[in-house]
Design an enzyme around this catalytic site. Structure first.
Site, PDB file in Angstrom:
ATOM      1  N   GLU A 174      74.278 -32.220 -41.686  1.00  0.00           N
ATOM      2  CA  GLU A 174      75.630 -32.107 -41.112  1.00  0.00           C
ATOM      3  C   GLU A 174      75.650 -32.591 -39.673  1.00  0.00           C
ATOM      4  OE1 GLU A 174      75.828 -27.970 -42.483  1.00  0.00           O
ATOM      5  OE2 GLU A 174      77.774 -28.471 -43.337  1.00  0.00           O
TER       6      GLU A 174
ATOM      7  N   GLU B 264      72.630 -25.834 -49.464  1.00  0.00           N
ATOM      8  CA  GLU B 264      73.101 -24.474 -49.186  1.00  0.00           C
ATOM      9  C   GLU B 264      73.425 -23.693 -50.463  1.00  0.00           C
ATOM     10  OE1 GLU B 264      73.872 -27.178 -47.609  1.00  0.00           O
ATOM     11  OE2 GLU B 264      74.152 -26.842 -45.462  1.00  0.00           O
TER      12      GLU B 264
HETATM   13  N1  T1G Z   1      64.960 -21.708 -42.093  1.00  0.00           N
HETATM   14  C1  T1G Z   1      63.888 -20.966 -41.770  1.00  0.00           C
HETATM   15  N2  T1G Z   1      62.628 -21.231 -42.188  1.00  0.00           N
HETATM   16  C2  T1G Z   1      62.464 -22.326 -42.959  1.00  0.00           C
HETATM   17  C3  T1G Z   1      63.542 -23.155 -43.335  1.00  0.00           C
HETATM   18  C4  T1G Z   1      64.841 -22.814 -42.867  1.00  0.00           C
HETATM   19  N3  T1G Z   1      65.895 -23.558 -43.152  1.00  0.00           N
HETATM   20  N4  T1G Z   1      63.036 -24.152 -44.122  1.00  0.00           N
HETATM   21  C5  T1G Z   1      61.717 -23.948 -44.209  1.00  0.00           C
HETATM   22  N5  T1G Z   1      61.372 -22.855 -43.520  1.00  0.00           N
HETATM   23  C6  T1G Z   1      60.012 -22.339 -43.358  1.00  0.00           C
HETATM   24  C7  T1G Z   1      59.446 -21.827 -44.660  1.00  0.00           C
HETATM   25  O1  T1G Z   1      59.838 -20.478 -44.862  1.00  0.00           O
HETATM   26  C8  T1G Z   1      57.951 -21.968 -44.404  1.00  0.00           C
HETATM   27  O2  T1G Z   1      57.595 -20.887 -43.533  1.00  0.00           O
HETATM   28  C9  T1G Z   1      57.863 -23.233 -43.574  1.00  0.00           C
HETATM   29  O3  T1G Z   1      59.166 -23.411 -42.984  1.00  0.00           O
HETATM   30  C10 T1G Z   1      57.510 -24.442 -44.384  1.00  0.00           C
HETATM   31  O4  T1G Z   1      58.473 -24.496 -45.441  1.00  0.00           O
HETATM   32  C11 T1G Z   1      74.990 -24.627 -41.381  1.00  0.00           C
HETATM   33  C12 T1G Z   1      74.196 -22.799 -43.161  1.00  0.00           C
HETATM   34  C13 T1G Z   1      62.441 -28.217 -45.721  1.00  0.00           C
HETATM   35  C14 T1G Z   1      62.061 -28.963 -48.085  1.00  0.00           C
HETATM   36  O5  T1G Z   1      67.971 -24.707 -47.394  1.00  0.00           O
HETATM   37  O6  T1G Z   1      63.906 -26.581 -48.643  1.00  0.00           O
HETATM   38  O7  T1G Z   1      71.788 -25.282 -42.999  1.00  0.00           O
HETATM   39  O8  T1G Z   1      55.847 -19.913 -45.046  1.00  0.00           O
HETATM   40  O9  T1G Z   1      56.748 -24.141 -47.236  1.00  0.00           O
HETATM   41  O10 T1G Z   1      57.336 -27.258 -49.021  1.00  0.00           O
HETATM   42  O11 T1G Z   1      75.557 -25.663 -43.373  1.00  0.00           O
HETATM   43  O12 T1G Z   1      61.267 -25.687 -46.556  1.00  0.00           O
HETATM   44  O13 T1G Z   1      55.204 -21.454 -43.175  1.00  0.00           O
HETATM   45  O14 T1G Z   1      56.099 -19.148 -42.659  1.00  0.00           O
HETATM   46  O15 T1G Z   1      59.145 -24.805 -47.802  1.00  0.00           O
HETATM   47  O16 T1G Z   1      57.270 -28.842 -47.009  1.00  0.00           O
HETATM   48  C15 T1G Z   1      69.805 -25.264 -45.425  1.00  0.00           C
HETATM   49  C16 T1G Z   1      65.206 -24.913 -46.846  1.00  0.00           C
HETATM   50  C17 T1G Z   1      69.824 -24.012 -44.621  1.00  0.00           C
HETATM   51  C18 T1G Z   1      66.217 -25.993 -46.452  1.00  0.00           C
HETATM   52  C19 T1G Z   1      60.164 -28.194 -46.675  1.00  0.00           C
HETATM   53  N6  T1G Z   1      68.433 -25.789 -45.499  1.00  0.00           N
HETATM   54  N7  T1G Z   1      63.848 -25.406 -46.704  1.00  0.00           N
HETATM   55  O17 T1G Z   1      59.420 -27.801 -47.793  1.00  0.00           O
HETATM   56  O18 T1G Z   1      57.573 -26.445 -46.670  1.00  0.00           O
HETATM   57  S1  T1G Z   1      71.434 -23.306 -44.559  1.00  0.00           S
HETATM   58  C20 T1G Z   1      67.619 -25.438 -46.495  1.00  0.00           C
HETATM   59  C21 T1G Z   1      63.291 -26.189 -47.674  1.00  0.00           C
HETATM   60  C22 T1G Z   1      72.315 -24.375 -43.585  1.00  0.00           C
HETATM   61  C23 T1G Z   1      74.447 -25.172 -42.651  1.00  0.00           C
HETATM   62  C24 T1G Z   1      73.805 -24.157 -43.526  1.00  0.00           C
HETATM   63  C25 T1G Z   1      61.869 -26.562 -47.463  1.00  0.00           C
HETATM   64  C26 T1G Z   1      61.653 -27.989 -46.982  1.00  0.00           C
HETATM   65  P1  T1G Z   1      56.089 -20.312 -43.611  1.00  0.00           P
HETATM   66  P2  T1G Z   1      57.978 -24.909 -46.905  1.00  0.00           P
HETATM   67  P3  T1G Z   1      57.821 -27.642 -47.685  1.00  0.00           P
END
Ligand code: T1G
Length: 707
Positions: free
Chosen positions: A108, A128
């Site tokens: 975004e 999301e």
């Molecule tokens: N927030 C907090 N922690 C996150 C995170 C996030 N968005 N994404 C990953 N982590 C942490 C995860 O818990 C892990 O922590 C480490 O990073 C590595 O992640 C306003 C409201 C990006 C594809 O949904 O899909 O934006 O275990 O093991 O396999 O509209 O992480 O090391 O302590 O998954 O390489 C939208 C979620 C949020 C993306 C990478 N975004 N993340 O995968 O590593 S809502 C998401 C993923 C939002 C807006 C709205 C995946 C990844 P730890 P990982 P990976």
């Protein structure tokens, strides 16, 4: 220079480079949006800066809002003052330079920039909906303007990640750099090129694609109809559709307000809390708290499988699907040939369905090598035994593997319940032995139970977990107990569902309750799919080992009659030839009623809620026993297993998360009441009693050290 440890602004000639540095994935944690805004304002105010680049340090652009911050009631900046709005109102061009991931709020932010470039390996998306909310940073309003409402609906409602080349084709990206190009340099070049371009190319001004909705007004209802089955009981997917609809009929600023309203309905919903929990539980399950730090997994370059049956073939496919060459053997050339034929047929089905390209099928098949015998697999780095589920069939296999496999090879068993220590004892290298329990079909199901033997070395277990991730599984550690963790916690559910029939229920009534709860299939239909003869073998083994074992006469009667389920055209249900649709069968009703009468069981009717709780509470209780015996690390691991092993509805978080929503005390009280009514099979576990007494949630339960 405006610099905080999270976001910094550097100057490359007339270009300001804003770098986000919030490892591991540059989530928009507190301070990151503020840092970006501060750097933007500084760049805007500096006459020496003509244009700016926004880029991520480390392995990714921005992976979205910080999911850990949701539900904490943190105040959010009002519309007009968010990072997306500041970018949208910028007076100088900003180029988003994307590598790794641009997801959620990250994409975004990029959509609010004026230009988007990426490296070929980058992925973008608005996932999301997968955590029960919707894009709340303008994504539902800008993406339809950029790529059209239909393509935007697909991305936003599915939450899928889109590879950079496809994102370029769709129009999300303006450029994809050549393989190996330097992203930062490329972005600076683009920023230099467009620095003077006016008017600034803002997504808010692109309205032509929106017109597609006028040409196809039915697209929104069509999307609602297409997700009805898998999105039942959920709200987020439907709010996503409403938000995109708003984009097609409102000016952007009105649409942004509507997006905020729809987002606010979701952020603290049960669905969103459960899906956030599942997201983090799937990462927590990789942590092995009692194993020494710093042990590197052994490298697995080649694999081998013993047994070319359904499981062995599926396991071989799992390796081939992820680029690992795998040799497979079986006891006879005919069995091996049949196994290879089944593998080929499985791939061909995927090609026919369009989920696999023909050339990819050939590449994967080429990695699976049927070979003559043990001598031909001796140099494999790992071998997985997947022969018939009987100890006296498996033990000779382990002896043979011990005599032939090279030193350092890992020897795993795919057994679904048998004692891994007994198998290890057949070898001179028990440290290299563990269980790797795949769930059927092995090449499809994500769950992989890694079962630790008493003598399994930490390196063996760590390698098994890493190997699971390498072949696209979600590996979860399980202690060596009958049924390990997933099947053992499921066993009471499997008994209770049949006992309900003795008391007056029918299979179709129970199945409807579980499907309405969110399961893709009811448990009796699943039994017919798996084969009732499989379950009967397990019951016979347990009855032989435990004289108090509660037998299931109704289920045993069906097996005696040869009603094994789909494979015999009849089981709990009747099946028409060539059709897998389960049909209630009066013959089964007769068997149920006659058996119950012979057993003298009083008949009664049941509410849906009681059926649901009889099945799931029995498993919650067993899961507590598993935790108190030190056979699982944490309740959330049980949840990951139920999500990925049994299809528990993800938007309910998992078995234990769901029970926590009811409350430990209420669960305990109900189980104790059934204990009084039905006897020992409902005796509350000690851990459950303790949790209820102390008011401790299941998710905070302290498991005994893993043994
Ligand atoms: N927030 C907090 N922690 C996150 C995170 C996030 N968005 N994404 C990953 N982590 C942490 C995860 O818990 C892990 O922590 C480490 O990073 C590595 O992640 C306003 C409201 C990006 C594809 O949904 O899909 O934006 O275990 O093991 O396999 O509209 O992480 O090391 O302590 O998954 O390489 C939208 C979620 C949020 C993306 C990478 N975004 N993340 O995968 O590593 S809502 C998401 C993923 C939002 C807006 C709205 C995946 C990844 P730890 P990982 P990976």
């Amino acid at each position: 220079m405006s610099e905080t440890e999270l976001v910094r602004l550097d100057r490359e000639g007339p270009i300001g480079v804003i770098t986000v540095n919030n490892p591991p994935v540059n989530a928009l944690s507190p301070g990151v949006p503020e840092g970006i805004i501060a750097c933007l304002r500084e760049g805007e105010a500096d006459p020496a800066i003509a244009a700016m680049v926004l880029i991520g340090a480390g392995r990714s652009f921005i992976a979205g809002a910080d999911i850990r911050q949701f539900g904490k009631g943190r105040p959010r900046p009002p519309l007009g003052q968010r990072v997306y709005d500041v970018l949208d109102a910028a007076a100088k061009p900003v180029v988003a330079a994307i590598h790794g991931y641009a997801l959620g709020g990250g994409l975004e932010i990029a959509l609010a920039c004026h230009y988007r470039i990426a490296v070929p390996s980058a992925k973008v998306g608005l996932p999301e909906v997968l955590i029960g909310i919707l894009p709340g940073g303008g994504g539902t309003q800008r993406l339809p303007r950029l790529i059209g409402p239909k393509a935007a609906l697909d991305m936003i409602v599915s939450g899928r990640h889109v590879p950079a080349p496809e994102a370029r084709t769709l129009g999300i990206l303006d450029e994809v750099l050549p393989e190996g190009a330097d992203l930062r340099a490329g972005a600076i070049a683009v920023a230099t090129r467009i620095a003077a371009a006016r008017p600034l190319p803002r997504v808010r001004d692109k309205t032509d694609r929106i017109a597609e909705a006028a040409a196809d007004p039915g697209m929104f209802d069509a999307m609602r109809a297409s997700i009805a089955r898998r999105a039942r009981n959920q709200k987020a997917p439907y709010n996503c559709i409403l938000a995109v609809e708003a984009a097609c009929r409102l000016p952007l600023d009105e649409g942004l307000k509507r997006e905020q309203e729809l987002f606010a309905e979701l952020e603290n919903s049960d669905e969103a809390r459960a899906l956030r929990y599942a997201f983090f539980a799937e990462r927590e399950v990789a942590r092995l708290p009692d194993l020494p730090e710093g042990i590197a997994p052994r490298e697995i370059r080649t694999a081998a499988v013993v047994g070319a049956g359904t499981m062995g073939g599926g396991i071989a496919m799992s390796f081939a699907d992820y680029g690992i060459p795998v040799r497979i053997i079986d006891s006879t050339p005919e069995a091996l040939a049949r196994g290879m034929e089944k593998i080929r047929a499985n791939y061909a089905t995927s090609v026919k369905r369009g989920s696999l390209k023909q050339d990819e099928m050939e590449r994967r098949l080429a990695r699976i090598h049927p070979v003559g015998g043990y001598a031909d697999i001796a140099d494999a780095d790992v071998v997985i035994e997947a022969v018939f589920e009987e100890m006296d069939v498996k033990k000779p296999v382990f002896r043979a593997l011990d005599q032939t496999m090279k030193s350092g090879a890992l020897i795993f068993s795919n057994t679904s319940a048998l004692d891994v220590d007994q198998l290890a004892a057949e070898t001179n290298r028990p440290a290299d032995v563990a269980g790797t329990h795949f769930f059927s079909p092995a090449n499809v199901m994500k769950l992989l139970e890694v079962v630790r033997g008493t003598k399994s070395a930490p390196a063996t277990l760590i390698t098994a977990m890493a190997l699971g991730r390498k072949i696209g599984k979600i590996p979860a550690m399980a202690g060596n107990t009958d049924g390990f963790v997933a099947n053992r916690s499921r066993a009471p559910f499997n008994s209770e569902m049949v006992i309900l029939l003795e008391e007056g229920c029918l299979p179709e009534q129970v199945d409807k309750v579980m499907v309405d709860f969110g399961y893709p299939m009811g448990p009796f239909a699943v039994g017919d799919l798996a084969g009732l003869d499989v379950g009967a073998a397990g019951r016979r083994r347990r009855a032989a080992a435990n004289p108090n074992y509660r037998t299931l006469p109704i289920a045993d009667k069906l097996v005696e009659m040869g009603r094994f389920g789909q494979k015999t055209g009849a089981g709990w249900y009747r099946y028409e030839k060539g059709d897998r649709t389960p049909h209630p069968d009066p013959e089964v009703t007769r068997i149920i009623r006659e058996t119950a009468a012979r057993m003298g069981v009083p008949q009664r009717s049941f509410t849906d809620e009681e059926i649901l709780r009889r099945l799931l509470f029995s498993s919650v209780n067993e899961a507590c026993r598993i935790l108190e015996e030190g056979k699982a690390y944490r309740a959330s691991d049980v949840d990951v297993m139920w999500l990925h092993g049994f299809g528990f509805p993800r938007y309910r978080g998992g078995l234990m998360f769901w029970a926590d929503q009811i409350g430990v005390k209420a669960v305990y009280d109900q189980i104790e009441a059934w204990h009084q009514q039905y006897g020992d099979r409902w005796a509350p576990s000690k851990l459950l009693r303790d949790l209820a007494a102390t008011g401790t949630a299941f998710r905070d339960a302290k498991a005994a050290p893993m043994v």
